[in-house]
Scaffold this active site. Structure first.
Site, PDB file in Angstrom:
ATOM      1  N   ASP A   1     -21.765  61.566  24.583  1.00 49.51           N
ATOM      2  CA  ASP A   1     -20.788  62.821  24.031  1.00 49.51           C
ATOM      3  C   ASP A   1     -19.120  61.925  23.746  1.00 49.51           C
ATOM      4  O   ASP A   1     -19.085  60.674  23.785  1.00 49.51           O
ATOM      5  CB  ASP A   1     -20.218  63.363  25.735  1.00 49.51           C
TER       6      ASP A   1
ATOM      7  N   ASP B  14     -17.729  66.009  20.495  1.00 46.29           N
ATOM      8  CA  ASP B  14     -16.311  66.776  21.549  1.00 46.29           C
ATOM      9  C   ASP B  14     -15.091  67.351  20.671  1.00 46.29           C
ATOM     10  O   ASP B  14     -14.115  66.764  19.586  1.00 46.29           O
ATOM     11  CB  ASP B  14     -16.153  66.237  22.248  1.00 46.29           C
TER      12      ASP B  14
ATOM     13  N   GLU C 134     -19.234  69.451  17.735  1.00 45.60           N
ATOM     14  CA  GLU C 134     -18.618  70.744  18.632  1.00 45.60           C
ATOM     15  C   GLU C 134     -17.263  71.175  18.124  1.00 45.60           C
ATOM     16  O   GLU C 134     -16.423  70.693  18.029  1.00 45.60           O
ATOM     17  CB  GLU C 134     -18.099  70.546  19.730  1.00 45.60           C
TER      18      GLU C 134
ATOM     19  N   HIS D 227     -22.573  73.030  29.104  1.00 43.09           N
ATOM     20  CA  HIS D 227     -21.761  73.037  30.922  1.00 43.09           C
ATOM     21  C   HIS D 227     -20.320  74.040  30.208  1.00 43.09           C
ATOM     22  O   HIS D 227     -19.404  73.526  31.267  1.00 43.09           O
ATOM     23  CB  HIS D 227     -20.774  71.544  30.745  1.00 43.09           C
ATOM     24  N   ASP D 228     -19.589  74.687  29.082  1.00 44.00           N
ATOM     25  CA  ASP D 228     -18.547  75.479  29.376  1.00 44.00           C
ATOM     26  C   ASP D 228     -18.936  76.817  29.236  1.00 44.00           C
ATOM     27  O   ASP D 228     -18.033  77.755  29.340  1.00 44.00           O
ATOM     28  CB  ASP D 228     -18.218  75.189  27.636  1.00 44.00           C
TER      29      ASP D 228
HETATM   30  C1  GLC Z   1     -15.229  70.375  24.589  1.00 42.38           C
HETATM   31  C2  GLC Z   1     -15.300  70.243  25.306  1.00 42.38           C
HETATM   32  C3  GLC Z   1     -15.413  70.871  27.458  1.00 42.38           C
HETATM   33  C4  GLC Z   1     -13.139  70.592  27.471  1.00 42.38           C
HETATM   34  C5  GLC Z   1     -13.022  70.211  25.916  1.00 42.38           C
HETATM   35  C6  GLC Z   1     -11.751  69.148  26.022  1.00 42.38           C
HETATM   36  O1  GLC Z   1     -15.013  71.470  24.630  1.00 42.38           O
HETATM   37  O2  GLC Z   1     -16.904  71.080  25.918  1.00 42.38           O
HETATM   38  O3  GLC Z   1     -16.178  70.980  28.256  1.00 42.38           O
HETATM   39  O4  GLC Z   1     -13.142  70.567  28.294  1.00 42.38           O
HETATM   40  O5  GLC Z   1     -13.519  69.728  24.763  1.00 42.38           O
HETATM   41  O6  GLC Z   1     -12.214  68.094  25.761  1.00 42.38           O
END
Ligand code: GLC
Ligand code: CA
Length: 543
Positions: A98, A200, A253, A319-320
């Site tokens: 990640d 991310d 992401e 995980h979100d």
């Molecule tokens: C992304 C991650 C999340 C995190 C955010 C800030 O959305 O998936 O879990 O809180 O970024 O890094």
């Protein structure tokens, strides 16, 4: 299409803290992952994406990195990581890290040094004087976790920008040195043998200006930092300087992105981008409010992305997110709903992403009060709702918080029905779900040949044995509004996929000269298939 590992293989996301604990401290770790590699190989996945395992104060469970080139001691050491990379390779699997570089932790050495305004690190971050004589934040932007995106620091007598939590400080990509430091991180891991990165919040890293944003109820300021032209220039740099020089894969992401925006990020920037449009169908514009989910809308969204984007990411969980079965199906049909989602994940055109536990149909947990919740964003949202709607009852507030509570998918992996689900010998770091552990766990799923696990395994095998399911084209057939029916085909082969997205029984309209290779209701014969049962799906190899 040119053959590529990431086009043929399935990605499995591991949330390391909750996957498997090897030393009994209640926290998942790298050796725990290694001990489950045979399980993952048996399932058939090829790429393991690990949520962050770097040094971190864990304010956002690792999405707040304090050292990108070291491992948090909870998880192990760099030597353990090397071991994981090579043990995975032995089994034909590759590791994806990640990459969290929109922000660093406020405990990162760069940030600590940046508090000295004469240090070169001062310009790594957005330090600014506030408005109204330094009394008010420099602009009106919102943090994604609610509240202002700026925090005042007494010692520096300035404010710093944080689009997420206060301990997640945004890097300034106008600074060439930041770009170079990030490239060092990329090379560090690629040289160690990782296959690539899940990037991310990567479409927010470039802030074009720090002007006030148009006032919105959520994400005020976004027109200055979402999908900006400068963002593309930075990713092109990463691609030219680093990614293009390795056999490597990247997935962005990318929240808040449409198909045209997505196209700008792929090819010479990122390998692919996540699309989450279908994961927001039961949320109103302001994400604390619910909207009714309709299968027909899911169908529309899937069709739109499949027909207009060459290569998709097929994803229902991470995980979100809440667990998917209750969102898109129902718990009383959990095997059937899970199989319907599996069928879509593995047969739509794109790279499939399975999140740990999805393959055994793990469900959401329940939370009676805020004390039971770990997730930082749930806590922030709670405080914000209390401020805006002080007259709401506690029950109502908790319902709203629940929609944004990310702990649901972070409960420990359910390996068996023993105490703590075989995840650990001591109490897990996060609230576990013993009730769900009895309902579904890996041990039970392995023993039952008709389980969701075996359905996943079979689909992954079929996808691997039949390249048309990766590389072939897709064509949708006219169907009932709650039914998705499509062909995957190339010059030699063709498959028909039929999926009832709804709980209702629906008359079946698809008869095909061919053989059912997989059916969620164990059907063998197409001609007797008059009605599609709740969430029924099947896969036909056409003659
Ligand atoms: C992304 C991650 C999340 C995190 C955010 C800030 O959305 O998936 O879990 O809180 O970024 O890094
Ligand atoms: Ca441990």
């Amino acid at each position: 299409m040119e053959k590529k590992f990431y086009l043929e293989n399935v990605v499995y996301q591991i949330y390391p803290r909750s996957f498997c604990d090897s030393n009994g401290d209640g926290i998942g770790d790298i050796n725990g992952i290694i001990s489950k590699l045979d399980y993952l190989q048996d399932l058939g996945v090829g790429i393991l994406w690990l949520s962050p395992i770097y040094k971190s104060p864990l304010d956002d469970i690792g999405y707040d990195v304090s050292d990108y080139m070291d491992i948090h001691p909870d998880y192990g050491t760099l030597a353990d990581m090397d071991n994981l990379i090579s043990e995975a390779k032995k089994r034909g699997m590759r590791i994806v890290m990640d990459l969290v570089v929109n922000h660093t932790s406020d405990e990162h050495a760069w940030f600590i040094a940046s508090k000295d305004i004469n240090s070169p690190y001062h310009k790594f971050y957005y330090w600014r004087k506030g408005r109204a004589n330094n009394k008010k934040p420099p602009n009106n932007w919102d943090s994604m976790f609610s509240g202002s995106a700026w925090k005042y620091d007494k010692d520096v007598d300035m404010w710093y920008l944080h689009l997420y939590g206060e301990k997640q400080v945004d890097l300034d990509y106008h600074n060439e040195e930041v770009i170079q430091e990030v490239e060092k991180i990329l090379k560090f891991w690629l040289d160690r043998g990782v296959y690539g990165f899940r990037c991310d919040v990567i479409n927010q890293i470039y802030k074009t200006s720090l002007a006030n944003g148009r006032k919105r109820l959520y994400m005020t300021g976004k027109e200055h930092y979402l999908n900006q032209p400068g963002n593309h220039l930075i990713l092109k740099r990463f691609y030219d300087d680093v990614f293009s020089k390795y056999d490597c894969f990247t997935v962005g992401e990318t929240y808040n992105i449409d198909i045209n925006e997505t196209k700008k990020f792929v090819d010479h920037e990122l390998t692919m981008c996540f699309n989450f449009e279908h994961l927001n169908l039961e949320r109103a514009k302001i994400p604390v409010f619910k909207k009714k989910y309709r299968p027909a809308t899911l169908k529309k969204v899937i069709k739109k992305w499949q027909e207009n984007l060459d290569w998709n990411t097929n994803v229902f969980e991470n995980h979100d997110q809440h667990r998917s079965i209750e969102r898109f199906g129902s718990l009383d049909y959990y095997e059937e709903s899970g199989k319907m989602l599996a069928m879509l994940l593995l047969t739509l055109r794109g790279t499939p992403y399975i999140y740990q536990g999805e393959e055994i149909g793990m469900a959401d947990n329940s939370y009676a009060s805020l004390d039971e919740i770990n997730d930082i964003s749930a806590h922030k949202v709670y405080a914000q709702i209390k401020k805006i709607f002080p007259f709401f009852s506690e029950k109502k507030i908790m319902e709203m918080v629940d929609l944004n509570n990310r702990d649901h998918s972070r409960t420990p992996m359910q390996w068996d029905d023993s105490m703590y689900g075989g995840f650990s010998t001591s109490k897990p770091w996060i609230k576990d779900n013993p009730v769900d552990c009895q309902r579904t766990n890996v041990k039970k799923a392995l023993a039952d040949p008709t389980s969701l696990f075996h359905f996943y395994k079979e689909l992954i095998r079929i996808r691997k044995d039949n390249p048309v399911l990766s590389y072939g084209k897709i064509r949708f057939l006219p169907a009932n509004k709650n039914v998705l029916a499509y062909y995957r085909y190339d010059n030699n082969d063709s498959f028909l996929v039929v999926v009832n997205l709804a709980k209702k029984k629906i008359k079946n309209a698809f008869y095909e000269d061919g053989e059912i290779v997989l059916s969620s209701y164990q059907r063998k014969d197409l001609l007797s298939l008059d009605y599609l049962m709740p969430y029924e799906c099947y896969l036909v190899k056409c003659k």
